[in-house]
Scaffold this motif. Sequence first.
Motif, short mmCIF file in Angstrom:
data_model
loop_
_atom_site.label_atom_id
_atom_site.label_comp_id
_atom_site.label_asym_id
_atom_site.label_seq_id
_atom_site.Cartn_x
_atom_site.Cartn_y
_atom_site.Cartn_z
N UNK A 13 0.85 -1.20 0.00
CA UNK A 13 0.00 0.00 0.00
C UNK A 13 0.88 1.24 0.00
N UNK A 14 0.25 2.40 -0.25
CA UNK A 14 0.98 3.67 -0.25
C UNK A 14 0.09 4.75 0.36
N UNK A 15 0.68 5.61 1.18
CA UNK A 15 -0.05 6.71 1.79
C UNK A 15 -0.43 7.73 0.72
N UNK A 16 -1.71 8.05 0.63
CA UNK A 16 -2.19 9.02 -0.36
C UNK A 16 -2.67 10.33 0.27
N UNK A 17 -3.02 10.28 1.56
CA UNK A 17 -3.48 11.50 2.24
C UNK A 17 -3.49 11.26 3.75
N UNK A 18 -3.59 12.32 4.51
CA UNK A 18 -3.67 12.23 5.97
C UNK A 18 -4.80 13.14 6.42
N UNK A 19 -5.74 12.60 7.20
CA UNK A 19 -6.89 13.39 7.63
C UNK A 19 -6.50 14.39 8.71
N UNK B 48 -5.03 5.58 2.03
CA UNK B 48 -4.05 4.84 1.24
C UNK B 48 -4.70 4.20 0.02
N UNK B 49 -3.85 3.71 -0.86
CA UNK B 49 -4.31 2.93 -2.01
C UNK B 49 -3.35 1.76 -2.20
N UNK C 39 -2.58 12.19 16.83
CA UNK C 39 -3.69 13.02 17.30
C UNK C 39 -4.16 14.02 16.26
N UNK C 40 -3.32 14.29 15.25
CA UNK C 40 -3.66 15.31 14.26
C UNK C 40 -2.85 15.05 12.99
N UNK C 41 -3.18 15.79 11.95
CA UNK C 41 -2.44 15.69 10.69
C UNK C 41 -0.96 16.04 10.91
N UNK C 42 -0.72 17.11 11.64
CA UNK C 42 0.67 17.52 11.90
C UNK C 42 1.42 16.47 12.70
N UNK D 292 3.22 11.72 2.70
CA UNK D 292 2.49 11.31 1.51
C UNK D 292 3.45 10.55 0.58
N UNK D 293 2.99 9.42 0.06
CA UNK D 293 3.82 8.60 -0.81
C UNK D 293 4.63 7.54 -0.09
N UNK D 294 4.57 7.52 1.23
CA UNK D 294 5.31 6.50 1.98
C UNK D 294 4.76 5.10 1.67
#
Length: 343
Positions: free
Chosen positions: A71-77, A84-85, A140-143, A151-153
């Motif tokens: 899988x690959x990270x596509x976004x972080x809430x 991921x996708x 706890x957060x996006x940061x 992203x992309x990891x």
Amino acid sequence: MIDYTLLRKLCAADGISGDEGEVRDLIINEIKDCADEIRIDNLGNILVHKKGRDRAENKLMLSAHMDEVGLMVTDITSDGFLKFDEVGGLDRRVVVGKRVRVGRNGVIGVIGIKPVHLTNGDENAAIPAYSELYIDIGADSRDDALSVVGIGDSICFDSEFAETESTIRSKAIDDRFGCLVLIELIKSDLKYDTDFAFVVQEEVGLRGAKVAAYSIDPEFALVIETTTAADIPEIEPTKQVCTLGEGAVASVMDRTTIYDKGLVKAAFETADEIGVKAQYKRAVAGGNDAGIIHKSNGGIRTLAISLACRYLHAPNCVANKSDCESVMLLAHKMAEKIAGGEL
């Protein structure tokens, strides 16, 4: 004999398609004192030449792929959950609730979904889309999440290698076992000069093998792979593809290749000659790097010898140790016969 300690290391290494560096470093460290030439091409393939005791009559390339599905990270809430996708063809039915490692730091996470207590109707039986899933790394957060992942990891399953007296279980047996076979051949006292290709990005379209076949330009190719075994309850014998414990698997045809009939026939004759089991792949299904290799340059006579493996492209694959031995011995003997001009 199979070096299961090395196979454990190979399977434990993380290397989804396009991010095979950890696997590549491990392989190079294993073969650096045994190979006569090692090259890394622009795509990341390892191209190896090993001199034998005699000059080869036929130019042969043995190939195995280093990458695994993942899988690959596509976004972080905003709440710190990872979206991921897939990279390669994964079975979505088996990923929910699994532990994963994210990025080069190996951050541990769990693939989550809406709790069963809050689902209703068709939701209970439906296979969730990736858009409905997330990875919880405890941020706890996006940061907070961005401080350890990006992203992309790459994301790989956190699965332990395990053995019984007769079987092995691990992620990435596809195709780290093939890599093991090539490593052991490179370490051996080869009778004939032989070329080897540890290739990238098989799981996303046979990309590395295309480049490797063009660079090496062999007359023959031997692809060492794993293939789906469906010898499980409720599957009719004629649809089980291949069977654990019945030896090395030779394909006649799959979705990308009609294999060289002379080489397929020779594989079974050679198996009988050296006293190992071999079986046909009993379905026209799947595909591997042979699909691009056999039609490269002016055409390459190609054979795939595969390890039967249950639960392919899942967090835990299962294979039989006796089959591992059969593939290793058959690959070695077929390579010697091809390079020596017997076929």
